[in-house]
Design an enzyme around this catalytic site. Structure first.
Site, PDB file in Angstrom:
ATOM      1  N   CYS A  80       0.835  -1.199   0.000  1.00 37.34           N
ATOM      2  CA  CYS A  80       0.000   0.000   0.000  1.00 37.34           C
ATOM      3  C   CYS A  80       0.873   1.252   0.000  1.00 37.34           C
ATOM      4  O   CYS A  80       2.012   1.244   0.452  1.00 37.34           O
ATOM      5  CB  CYS A  80      -0.905  -0.019   1.236  1.00 37.34           C
ATOM      6  N   ASP A  87       0.436   3.646   1.868  1.00 36.88           N
ATOM      7  CA  ASP A  87       0.380   4.203   3.219  1.00 36.88           C
ATOM      8  C   ASP A  87       1.789   4.570   3.695  1.00 36.88           C
ATOM      9  O   ASP A  87       2.729   3.780   3.591  1.00 36.88           O
ATOM     10  CB  ASP A  87      -0.251   3.175   4.168  1.00 36.88           C
ATOM     11  N   ARG A 142       3.011   4.780   6.541  1.00 39.62           N
ATOM     12  CA  ARG A 142       3.524   4.044   7.704  1.00 39.62           C
ATOM     13  C   ARG A 142       4.122   2.695   7.344  1.00 39.62           C
ATOM     14  O   ARG A 142       4.739   2.043   8.189  1.00 39.62           O
ATOM     15  CB  ARG A 142       2.383   3.849   8.708  1.00 39.62           C
ATOM     16  N   HIS A 161      -1.895  -4.047   5.417  1.00 41.21           N
ATOM     17  CA  HIS A 161      -1.579  -3.512   6.745  1.00 41.21           C
ATOM     18  C   HIS A 161      -2.874  -3.206   7.491  1.00 41.21           C
ATOM     19  O   HIS A 161      -3.967  -3.104   6.895  1.00 41.21           O
ATOM     20  CB  HIS A 161      -0.723  -2.251   6.630  1.00 41.21           C
ATOM     21  N   CYS A 180      -6.214   0.014   7.022  1.00 46.48           N
ATOM     22  CA  CYS A 180      -6.046   0.509   5.647  1.00 46.48           C
ATOM     23  C   CYS A 180      -7.233   1.397   5.256  1.00 46.48           C
ATOM     24  O   CYS A 180      -8.404   0.979   5.331  1.00 46.48           O
ATOM     25  CB  CYS A 180      -5.913  -0.667   4.686  1.00 46.48           C
TER      26      CYS A 180
END
Length: 745
Positions: free
Chosen positions: A577, A579, A581, A638, A641
């Site tokens: 992803c 993302d 993080r 993760h 999400c």
């Protein structure tokens, strides 16, 4: 038990007996040649070969190392024979063996490995040159002089008076030795030294050349017990220690080298040193040369297929049988042929491969100095000179300081000091720091593992003086805080600290201990910082991060990236992803060149031919599987999400984002699978459950690509699912879909 014994006997007959015969054929001519170069009775070399094979082979710590008379010791022995006589030299050999035995019992073998290989290789090269020069005179029909310089000075006269037959025998021997390696493999079963001596002996006999013959008859029976050397006791003790240490170091280095040639049990170095000590005591008592582990015979033993110490023991037995039963045949060998063999061996001891190895570590001066000193001064003096120079270079490296100073685009000055800061580096350190203009703002990085008081005083005094003149000095210690501790008056560490990897590169910007004075905007007094630690200027923060990379990380990883610049060869396609993080290299402990990474919202893999059409993922999959030939494709989801939250909300959370709403259509199969398997009512864990199901579905979507499916079926490609729990900082494996469900969707 009977079966094990029978297996060992069969292994010995199959592998060790043939190998022992090969080593025996090499050992006899080399032992005779080394005896001749040492100025010892020719039988002494055969005695040392017998004892090295049987005694050292049985008691030593290496299963396949072969011990015997070593060319590297010939200069020492020749000097001892001329100084004390042969029988006293045998006593020195016996006492040297006792020293080795004591060192082995007290487990001091590892200390011998502290000797620089450049010193050992330089010593052997110097010995080789001296042997070649001395024996060249014998080939030309004369006699060798006492020193290498004398041999060089006498060489022109010897060339003018050279004898035809003796030179012919020598040239014939060298020619056979040089050409033997180019012959077919079945011919090279006969070792080159033996073949050269046989050809020279037969040719000289057939053509009735006027050469000097060897006569060994009766010498093995003329044994007398060694006598105590007469002379200054300190010189005798020095001779004993020299023989013990040189033979011991050569044996232990040979053991380490031989360990890298076979897959059998590793050598016990203390046991090897003990066995060498006992063998030298026996050899000295019987009138033999000092012995050591010999790399030429050991290499031949391994290459011939030896599996155990029985090969070494049997080779010694064959030498004994030959000396007692067939020693008369040695008189057929021309002395000039034996001298030519020594010339060839001496030249080979100057190994260019060793020069290349030590060149890579900056130790060529040690090699050259040792070799030159051995040739010009003597073996002991050469070794001491090499050790002294190696110690000086090591001290220089340990105390070397690197100072780099340059002006940054923003007008600040950046200085980096690396190494061990001692009083030896203070002159250069102060000279470099004084080049920084007065009143300048300075960022000083101390990447050091040691700082003594003199170095601290130099840096501290410069800092105080620079700040007194209006400048600023911002000190950052990458290593342990030597400067900070000294400045605070605390007790500093007693020794050098271990290197410590930078501990900030993987932290978020907001968690790093950046100083506002460095690479940042001026402090804004009275203004609150941005929320959530977010920097006021992303561009400024990225620029500062790039500078920090150049300063700290780039010097460490530059060799890796230089190699990767030619070609990338990742082993994994990593789909995850977007993302912020999720940091793939961090959660997989991977490095540059390991992962071919594709990131998108929700780590989605559109099914082949799905709408809306998207070629970016298809292109990445094709390139990874058909060009890069990756072994694994990993899909990593993760917790929490946002894309999956949008799917659960039925598109409500993506209502004002039309592009996102269209992209999330590729996640409808994941949502359908989740709804089918979920229990009613949906609880708070529904989002994370969907995130895991989504990983499984994307793995299944990958199989819709024909090349991926073919490689998975052939076992050439593996599909792996991962789930990163952000709150717990844990990575979990996600099992693939059951086959029945995979077919159903």
């Amino acid at each position: 038990m009977v079966g094990v014994t029978q297996s060992r006997v069969l292994s010995t007959l199959r592998y060790d007996v043939p190998a022992s015969l090969v080593v025996f054929l090499i050992a006899v001519p080399l032992s005779l040649g080394i005896s001749m170069a040492s100025g010892a009775p020719l039988a002494a070399g055969l005695i040392a070969a017998v004892v090295g094979g049987i005694v050292a082979g049985a008691l030593g710590g290496s299963a396949v190392q072969v011990s015997g008379p070593a060319a590297g010791l010939s200069l020492v022995v020749a000097d001892l024979v001329q100084t004390y006589g042969w029988r006293a030299t045998c006593m020195i050999t016996l006492l040297a063996g006792a020293v080795q035995l004591v060192l082995g019992v007290f487990r001091a073998a590892r200390a011998a490995l502290a000797v620089s290989p450049a010193v050992v290789h330089g010593m052997l090269a110097g010995v080789g040159v001296v042997i070649a020069l001395s024996q060249l005179h014998v080939v030309l029909g004369g006699s060798s002089q006492r020193s290498a310089l004398a041999n060089i000075m006498e060489l022109p006269a010897q060339l003018a008076e050279m004898h035809g037959h003796t030179v012919a025998v020598g040239l014939l021997t060298i020619a056979v030795l040089a050409l033997w390696t180019r012959l077919p493999k079945r011919v090279k079963v006969v070792p080159a030294p033996l073949a050269a001596l046989l050809v020279a002996a037969v040719t000289a006999y057939v053509f009735q050349w006027d050469v000097t013959r060897i006569d060994l008859s009766g010498t093995l029976g003329d044994w007398q017990f060694p006598v105590v050397p007469q002379g200054d006791w300190e010189h005798v003790v020095a001779a004993v220690l020299l023989v013990a240490l040189l033979a011991g170091v050569e044996s232990l280095l040979c053991s380490v080298a031989v360990d890298g040639m076979h897959t059998g049990p590793r050598a016990d170095l203390d046991q090897e040193l003990t066995g060498q000590g006992v063998a030298n005591m026996v050899s000295g008592a019987l009138g033999g040369l000092p012995l050591a582990g010999v790399i030429v015979r050991s290499t031949a033993n391994v290459q011939a297929g030896a599996r155990s110490r029985w090969s070494t023991i049997l080779h010694g037995t064959w030498v004994l049988v030959f000396a007692l039963g067939f020693g008369w045949t040695i008189k057929l060998i021309p002395v000039e042929a034996l001298a030519a063999l020594l010339v060839f061996i001496g030249v080979q001891m100057v190994n260019l491969g060793h020069v290349r190895k030590v060149h890579g570590h900056g130790e060529v001066p040690v090699y050259v100095a040792t070799m030159a000193a051995v040739i010009l001064l003597g073996l002991a003096e050469g070794v001491l000179a090499g050790l002294a120079l190696a110690a000086l270079l090591a001290l220089r490296r340990l105390t070397w300081v690197t100072v780099k100073i340059h002006e940054m685009p923003d007008g600040r000055w950046h200085a980096t000091i690396c190494g061990s800061l001692t009083f030896l580096g203070v002159p250069r350190l102060t000279h470099e720091l004084r080049a920084i203009p007065e009143g300048a703002a300075v960022d000083l990085d101390l990447n050091i593992d040691f700082m003594d008081n003199a170095a601290f005083e130099a840096i501290h005094s410069w800092r105080l003086g620079h700040e007194r003149l209006g400048g600023t000095v911002d000190i950052d210690e990458v290593h342990d805080e030597w400067y900070a501790l000294a400045a605070s008056g605390a007790r500093t560490y007693p020794a050098k600290s271990l290197p410590k990897a930078p501990d900030r590169s993987w932290l978020p910007w907001a968690h790093r201990n950046h100083r506002p004075a460095r690479h940042a905007s001026p402090p804004t007094h009275g203004v609150s910082p941005p929320p959530h630690g977010r920097p006021a200027s992303v561009e400024c923060q990225l620029t500062a991060g790039a500078r920090e990379f150049h300063r700290r990380t780039a010097p460490l990883v530059r060799p890796i990236f230089t190699e990767l610049a030619r070609k990338q060869q990742p082993s994994h396609l990593f789909i995850t992803c977007a993302d912020s993080r999720v940091v793939p290299s961090l959660i997989t402990a991977s490095g540059p060149g390991d992962l071919f990474t594709v990131r998108n919202i929700g780590n989605l893999v559109p099914r082949r031919g799905a709408e809306p059409h998207d070629d970016s993922m298809a292109a990445a999959i094709e390139y990874a599987t058909q060009v890069l030939s990756v072994h694994t494709i990993t899909v990593c989801g993760h917790s929490g999400c946002g894309a999956m939250a949008g799917l659960l909300s039925g598109g409500v959370k993506a209502g004002s984002l039309p592009g996102l709403r269209r992209w999330l259509r590729h996640g409808h199969h994941s949502l359908a699978r989740f709804i089918e398997s979920a229990e009613e009512p949906l609880d708070a864990r529904a989002l994370d459950q969907l995130c895991r199901v989504n990983v499984q579905q994307q793995l299944e979507n990958l199989r819709t690509y024909r090349k991926v499916d073919e490689q998975v079926r052939d076992g050439r490609l593996q599909l792996v699912g991962l789930y990163f729990d952000i709150g717990a900082a844990r990575v979990h494996m996600v099992p693939p879909l059951p086959p029945t469900l995979a077919v159903k969707i």
